[in-house]
Design an enzyme around this catalytic site. Structure first.
Site, PDB file in Angstrom:
ATOM      1  CG  ASP A 129     -43.947  61.879  54.500  1.00 15.48           C
ATOM      2  OD1 ASP A 129     -43.966  63.096  54.237  1.00 15.48           O
ATOM      3  OD2 ASP A 129     -42.954  61.307  54.991  1.00 15.48           O
ATOM      4  CG  LEU A 130     -41.557  63.087  48.569  1.00 17.84           C
ATOM      5  CD1 LEU A 130     -41.628  61.918  47.609  1.00 17.84           C
ATOM      6  CD2 LEU A 130     -41.625  64.398  47.799  1.00 17.84           C
ATOM      7  CG  ASP A 131     -38.773  64.539  52.081  1.00 19.04           C
ATOM      8  OD1 ASP A 131     -38.164  64.410  51.007  1.00 19.04           O
ATOM      9  OD2 ASP A 131     -39.294  65.613  52.449  1.00 19.04           O
TER      10      ASP A 131
ATOM     11  CB  THR B 202     -35.429  62.880  50.001  1.00 18.90           C
ATOM     12  OG1 THR B 202     -36.753  62.430  50.293  1.00 18.90           O
ATOM     13  CG2 THR B 202     -35.212  62.818  48.509  1.00 18.90           C
TER      14      THR B 202
ATOM     15  CE  LYS C  27     -35.783  60.668  59.629  1.00 21.75           C
ATOM     16  NZ  LYS C  27     -35.598  59.216  59.779  1.00 21.75           N
TER      17      LYS C  27
ATOM     18  CB  SER D 126     -44.717  65.880  51.264  1.00 25.76           C
ATOM     19  OG  SER D 126     -43.416  66.370  51.542  1.00 25.76           O
ATOM     20  CB  ALA D 127     -43.826  69.288  55.654  1.00 30.64           C
TER      21      ALA D 127
ATOM     22  CE  LYS E  72     -46.875  65.443  56.906  1.00 27.64           C
ATOM     23  NZ  LYS E  72     -45.968  64.570  56.127  1.00 27.64           N
TER      24      LYS E  72
ATOM     25  CD  GLU F 274     -45.801  61.018  57.648  1.00 27.09           C
ATOM     26  OE1 GLU F 274     -44.610  60.770  57.917  1.00 27.09           O
ATOM     27  OE2 GLU F 274     -46.183  62.122  57.230  1.00 27.09           O
ATOM     28  CG  ASP F 275     -40.345  59.058  57.051  1.00 29.54           C
ATOM     29  OD1 ASP F 275     -41.238  59.908  56.820  1.00 29.54           O
ATOM     30  OD2 ASP F 275     -39.137  59.347  57.098  1.00 29.54           O
TER      31      ASP F 275
HETATM   32  C1  BG6 Z   1     -40.633  67.002  55.209  1.00 30.22           C
HETATM   33  C2  BG6 Z   1     -39.332  66.516  55.780  1.00 30.22           C
HETATM   34  O1  BG6 Z   1     -41.135  66.057  54.328  1.00 30.22           O
HETATM   35  O2  BG6 Z   1     -40.449  68.234  54.516  1.00 30.22           O
HETATM   36  C3  BG6 Z   1     -38.682  67.583  56.629  1.00 30.22           C
HETATM   37  O3  BG6 Z   1     -39.559  65.352  56.550  1.00 30.22           O
HETATM   38  C4  BG6 Z   1     -38.544  68.867  55.838  1.00 30.22           C
HETATM   39  O4  BG6 Z   1     -37.404  67.123  57.062  1.00 30.22           O
HETATM   40  C5  BG6 Z   1     -39.900  69.293  55.306  1.00 30.22           C
HETATM   41  O5  BG6 Z   1     -38.005  69.912  56.638  1.00 30.22           O
HETATM   42  C6  BG6 Z   1     -39.835  70.568  54.452  1.00 30.22           C
HETATM   43  O6  BG6 Z   1     -39.118  70.290  53.280  1.00 30.22           O
HETATM   44  P1  BG6 Z   1     -38.578  71.375  52.268  1.00 30.22           P
HETATM   45  O7  BG6 Z   1     -38.089  70.547  51.099  1.00 30.22           O
HETATM   46  O8  BG6 Z   1     -39.725  72.265  51.892  1.00 30.22           O
HETATM   47  O9  BG6 Z   1     -37.489  72.121  52.952  1.00 30.22           O
HETATM   48 MG    MG Z   2     -41.168  61.737  55.842  1.00 32.29          MG
END
Ligand code: BG6
Ligand code: MG
Length: 216
Positions: free
Chosen positions: A8-10, A16, A44, A115-116, A146, A170-171
């Site tokens: 996962d990224l964030d 972030t 998240k 990552s989403a 997810k 993952e967080d």
């Molecule tokens: C996920 C985050 O990685 O990405 C969420 O944990 C976020 O908080 C989602 O809403 C979508 O991100 P973005 O940058 O496309 O708005």
């Molecule tokens: Mg995350």
């Protein structure tokens, strides 16, 4: 034997998650909804549009905005979020991230991103770690977010391995649930007591030894 790492990224590679929270909190305040960090945990790993739906439901305002107004609100949140991201530098990679990615490369273990976030490629560039990843799943191409395992299954496909041969990092609870739903080994990152079902939990990647993980 483990053959690939899926991140996962964030909140895993960069801090972030706090910028998402700042941007959502402001957007929510503009429509008289107050969110706190406890509520934010539910956002998240959840897509941008679905996060907005959850905030509107929390504030009991789901029926107050048209589809185009909701689209515009999500855009406004993203503009604020991207402004905050502009400040990111390679120093903002979380502890241990760069060393872990270097060690993976040394052992020829492919790494992928699940990552989403549609901002993932931009953030990886800002952190100067894009080159370490063989594949990034396109969140726009997913039919389910997810905690559905689809994003992790697709990431394993990009690495040309079986999900059971991968370790997922993952967080978010939604992420751990998705990882476990496809039989992957799950490592929880961050405030570990919040993540149920992780096979292992650490504060950050600096606590992990690749050699040890590859023997799993
Ligand atoms: C996920 C985050 O990685 O990405 C969420 O944990 C976020 O908080 C989602 O809403 C979508 O991100 P973005 O940058 O496309 O708005
Ligand atoms: Mg995350």
């Amino acid at each position: 034997m483990m053959k690939g790492f899926i991140f996962d990224l964030d909140g895993v590679l960069a801090d972030t998650a706090k910028y998402h929270y700042i941007a959502w909190k402001q957007l929510a305040a503009e429509i008289d909804i107050t969110i706190d960090e406890a509520f934010n945990e539910q956002l998240k790993g959840i897509s941008r549009q679905e996060s907005l739906e959850r905030i509107l439901a929390y504030g009991d305002k789901s029926s107050e905005f048209s589809a185009s107004e909701r689209f515009e609100m999500a855009e406004r949140k993203n503009q604020h979020y991207v402004e905050l991201l502009e400040e990111l530098t390679p120093e903002d990679a979380l502890p241990g991230v760069r060393d872990f990615l270097k060690a993976a490369r040394k052992h020829n273990i492919p790494c992928g991103i699940a990552s989403a976030s549609k901002n993932a490629p931009f953030i990886l560039d800002k952190l100067a770690i894009s080159d370490y990843f063989v594949g990034i799943v396109d969140p726009a191409a997913l039919t389910k977010g997810k905690p559905d395992p689809e994003i992790f299954i697709k990431a394993a496909q990009l690495l040309a391995i079986d999900p059971k041969e991968a370790i997922g990092f993952e967080d978010a609870q939604a992420g751990i649930d998705g990882i476990k739903a496809c039989g992957m080994y799950a490592i929880g990152i961050g405030e570990v007591e919040q993540l149920r079902g992780a096979d292992r939990s650490v504060a950050d990647l600096s606590e992990l030894s690749i050699e040890e993980l590859l023997r799993l």
